[in-house]
Design a protein around this motif. Structure first.
Motif, mmCIF file in Angstrom:
data_model
loop_
_atom_site.group_PDB
_atom_site.id
_atom_site.type_symbol
_atom_site.label_atom_id
_atom_site.label_comp_id
_atom_site.label_asym_id
_atom_site.label_seq_id
_atom_site.Cartn_x
_atom_site.Cartn_y
_atom_site.Cartn_z
ATOM 1 N N LYS A 52 0.846 -1.235 -0.148
ATOM 2 C CA LYS A 52 0.035 0.117 0.016
ATOM 3 C C LYS A 52 0.924 1.240 -0.081
ATOM 4 C CE LYS A 52 -3.964 -2.150 2.601
ATOM 5 N NZ LYS A 52 -4.854 -2.051 3.454
ATOM 6 N N LEU A 53 0.555 2.121 -0.975
ATOM 7 C CA LEU A 53 1.169 3.402 -0.829
ATOM 8 C C LEU A 53 0.625 4.767 -0.425
ATOM 9 C CD1 LEU A 53 3.980 4.458 -2.142
ATOM 10 C CD2 LEU A 53 2.547 5.115 -4.048
ATOM 11 N N MET A 62 -4.513 1.080 -4.949
ATOM 12 C CA MET A 62 -3.651 0.029 -4.966
ATOM 13 C C MET A 62 -2.945 -0.250 -6.196
ATOM 14 S SD MET A 62 -3.818 -1.607 -2.353
ATOM 15 C CE MET A 62 -3.043 -3.142 -2.543
ATOM 16 N N GLY A 63 -1.659 -0.555 -6.079
ATOM 17 C CA GLY A 63 -0.771 -0.593 -7.206
ATOM 18 C C GLY A 63 -1.081 -1.873 -8.028
ATOM 19 N N ILE A 64 -0.448 -1.868 -9.225
ATOM 20 C CA ILE A 64 -0.424 -3.014 -10.265
ATOM 21 C C ILE A 64 1.193 -3.654 -9.847
ATOM 22 C CG2 ILE A 64 -0.508 -3.675 -12.430
ATOM 23 C CD1 ILE A 64 -2.009 -1.172 -13.174
ATOM 24 N N ALA A 85 5.602 3.536 1.563
ATOM 25 C CA ALA A 85 5.062 2.255 1.135
ATOM 26 C C ALA A 85 5.136 1.493 2.328
ATOM 27 C CB ALA A 85 5.985 1.961 -0.083
ATOM 28 N N VAL A 86 4.049 0.596 2.361
ATOM 29 C CA VAL A 86 3.914 -0.431 3.459
ATOM 30 C C VAL A 86 3.592 -1.755 2.744
ATOM 31 C CG1 VAL A 86 2.908 -1.116 5.451
ATOM 32 C CG2 VAL A 86 3.139 1.508 4.932
ATOM 33 N N GLY A 87 4.379 -2.713 3.240
ATOM 34 C CA GLY A 87 4.374 -4.081 2.580
ATOM 35 C C GLY A 87 3.434 -4.996 3.512
ATOM 36 N N TYR A 88 2.751 -5.909 3.014
ATOM 37 C CA TYR A 88 2.003 -6.982 3.840
ATOM 38 C C TYR A 88 2.250 -8.206 3.366
ATOM 39 C CZ TYR A 88 -0.601 -2.702 5.305
ATOM 40 O OH TYR A 88 -0.728 -1.271 5.884
ATOM 41 N N ASP A 89 2.171 -9.259 4.241
ATOM 42 C CA ASP A 89 2.209 -10.683 3.917
ATOM 43 C C ASP A 89 0.823 -11.250 3.300
ATOM 44 O OD1 ASP A 89 0.825 -11.185 6.114
ATOM 45 O OD2 ASP A 89 2.513 -12.216 7.019
#
Length: 93
Positions: A52-53, A62-64, A85-89
């Motif tokens: 997520k940005l 949401m990005g592609i 930018a936040v990353g998720y599993d």
């Protein structure tokens, strides 16, 4: 100048995504310092399952996911402030 550049950080992300999977990484490509009114794509390299940005705390679309590690956010309008930018599993952690 031997300052780490985007390719250096991209390789770190990919290495950790393939080899050291316990240490996920994320990197926003480029800088966030443009003229007011500039609209451009933002590229994020991440070993996360979802990214997520946020721009100044506001969630952008949401990005592609273009490939395994590359996320593209099209037509992001520049605003002075913080781009995060936040990353998720796969479980949302």
């Amino acid at each position: 100048m031997r300052i780490p550049k985007d390719a250096y950080f991209a390789h770190q992300v990919m290495w950790d995504g393939w080899v050291d999977t316990e240490h996920p990484r994320i990197h926003i490509v480029g800088h966030w310092n443009y003229e007011p009114g500039t609209v451009k794509p933002v590229y994020v390299i991440s070993s996360a399952d979802r990214v997520k940005l946020f721009l100044n705390g506001k969630l952008l679309e949401m990005g592609i996911r273009d490939s395994h590690f590359l996320y593209t956010y099209k037509d992001v309008r520049f605003e002075a402030g913080t781009l995060l930018a936040v990353g998720y599993d796969e479980k949302g952690n």
